[in-house]
Design an enzyme around this catalytic site. Structure first.
Site, PDB file in Angstrom:
ATOM      1  N   HIS A  52       0.845  -1.199   0.000  1.00 35.02           N
ATOM      2  CA  HIS A  52       0.000   0.000   0.000  1.00 35.02           C
ATOM      3  C   HIS A  52       0.876   1.243   0.000  1.00 35.02           C
ATOM      4  CE1 HIS A  52       0.791  -0.492   4.272  1.00 35.02           C
ATOM      5  NE2 HIS A  52       0.252   0.679   4.552  1.00 35.02           N
ATOM      6  N   HIS A  54       1.456   3.936   1.955  1.00 33.76           N
ATOM      7  CA  HIS A  54       1.988   4.732   3.066  1.00 33.76           C
ATOM      8  C   HIS A  54       3.510   4.896   2.962  1.00 33.76           C
ATOM      9  CE1 HIS A  54      -1.802   4.111   5.743  1.00 33.76           C
ATOM     10  NE2 HIS A  54      -1.923   5.127   4.925  1.00 33.76           N
ATOM     11  N   ASP A  56       6.013   4.916   4.916  1.00 35.47           N
ATOM     12  CA  ASP A  56       6.965   3.994   5.562  1.00 35.47           C
ATOM     13  C   ASP A  56       7.036   2.650   4.832  1.00 35.47           C
ATOM     14  OD1 ASP A  56       4.315   3.553   6.556  1.00 35.47           O
ATOM     15  OD2 ASP A  56       5.120   2.377   8.224  1.00 35.47           O
ATOM     16  N   HIS A  57       6.280   2.517   3.737  1.00 32.61           N
ATOM     17  CA  HIS A  57       6.323   1.291   2.918  1.00 32.61           C
ATOM     18  C   HIS A  57       6.894   1.548   1.519  1.00 32.61           C
ATOM     19  CE1 HIS A  57       3.705  -1.190   5.656  1.00 32.61           C
ATOM     20  NE2 HIS A  57       3.559   0.029   6.136  1.00 32.61           N
ATOM     21  N   HIS A 107      -7.302  -1.297   5.839  1.00 34.37           N
ATOM     22  CA  HIS A 107      -6.324  -0.334   6.378  1.00 34.37           C
ATOM     23  C   HIS A 107      -6.277   0.855   5.425  1.00 34.37           C
ATOM     24  CE1 HIS A 107      -2.654   1.259   8.121  1.00 34.37           C
ATOM     25  NE2 HIS A 107      -2.023   1.133   6.973  1.00 34.37           N
ATOM     26  N   ASP A 133       0.120  -3.905   6.330  1.00 37.28           N
ATOM     27  CA  ASP A 133      -0.481  -3.408   7.580  1.00 37.28           C
ATOM     28  C   ASP A 133      -1.906  -3.924   7.771  1.00 37.28           C
ATOM     29  OD1 ASP A 133       1.825  -2.023   8.078  1.00 37.28           O
ATOM     30  OD2 ASP A 133       1.000  -0.034   7.667  1.00 37.28           O
ATOM     31  N   HIS A 171       5.211  -4.643  10.759  1.00 36.97           N
ATOM     32  CA  HIS A 171       5.638  -3.936  11.981  1.00 36.97           C
ATOM     33  C   HIS A 171       5.883  -4.897  13.134  1.00 36.97           C
ATOM     34  CE1 HIS A 171       4.971   0.291  10.748  1.00 36.97           C
ATOM     35  NE2 HIS A 171       3.997  -0.203   9.997  1.00 36.97           N
TER      36      HIS A 171
HETATM   37 ZN   LIG Z   1       0.032   1.672   6.492  1.00 33.67          ZN
END
Ligand SMILES: [Zn+2]
Length: 258
Positions: A52, A54, A56-57, A107, A133, A171
């Protein structure tokens, strides 16, 4: 095939698969840990999978990609670096492997997961799924711009995969997450055992992941919405509705304020 969790930021994992020569990474939010691992292990990066959008990905893609490496991911204007848009039912081929793409929204609306299983010899190597996530060990993702009913359906779909499937979540939340099932199901012995195991692993600096589908079915309240103890606990917390979807929503709301 080797599976490695590369720590990134404070609690992310960038998952890497390699066959001793080629490597594939999932959700490289930061390029540095990937570059270090490739150099240390003498590997060449040949594919990137994204779950996805985001930051941090996806933050490390541009500096890893160099315009040559295929980047598989969902359709999203936020990730123009995707070179191969994939969606539910598609397959991604890499190093003699075929990953099955599963739409797992909730998410975020565009969230995908990637499942692999050795069809010819299931005992040769256990299946695995990169869930981003969506599912965490002993927990699940928050709803950002997806919907709660989507997240429920996505988790039910993942939970129906073979017991041994390795769950590669993005995570390291497990130890903190386990406080919630301890409250929802204080008499569940599997939860207490999992907590001991995870504390010991973290003290040694080791990841608590991958988990497995079988373990998550035992300890993760979000996959246990029909269990009498979970129903009783959610009921005592004010949810009168016993439909699994409603129990799930009540758990997610409870956890948001936990
Ligand atoms: Zn995420």
């Amino acid at each position: 095939m080797n599976l490695t969790a590369l720590p990134a930021f404070t609690d992310n994992y960038i998952w890497m698969l390699d066959d001793g020569q080629q490597a594939l990474v999932v959700d490289p939010g930061d390029a540095a840990p990937v570059r270090d691992a490739l150099q240390r292990m003498g590997l060449t990066l040949t594919a990137i999978l994204l779950t996805h959008r985001h930051a941090d990905h996806v933050g490390g893609i541009s500096s890893l990609q160099n315009g040559r490496i295929p980047v598989y991911g969902p359709l999203s204007t936020a990730i123009p670096q995707v070179t191969h848009v994939v969606s539910d039912g598609d397959h991604v081929r890499w190093a003699n492997r075929v990953f099955q793409v599963l739409a797992t929204p909730g998410h975020t609306d565009e969230h995908l997961s990637y499942f692999w299983q050795d069809q010819t010899n299931p005992v040769n190597e256990v299946p695995l799924i990169f869930v981003g996530d969506t599912l965490f060990s002993a927990g699940c993702g928050r709803v950002f711009d997806g919907r709660i009913d989507q997240l429920y359906n996505s988790l039910m779909r993942i939970s129906a995969l073979p017991d041994a499937t390795r769950v590669c979540a993005a995570h390291e939340y497990t130890t903190g997450n386990l406080r919630f099932p301890q409250t929802v199901e204080p008499l569940n012995p599997e939860v207490a055992q999992a907590l001991q195991r995870c504390i010991a692993l973290r003290e040694e600096g080791r990841p608590t992941l991958p988990s497995s589908i079988a373990r998550e079915r035992l300890i993760n309240p979000f996959l246990r919405c029909t269990q009498p103890n979970v129903l009783a606990s959610v009921h005592a917390h004010g949810c009168e509705d016993t439909r699994p979807e409603a129990v799930f929503e009540a758990l997610r709301t409870w956890k948001n304020n936990f």
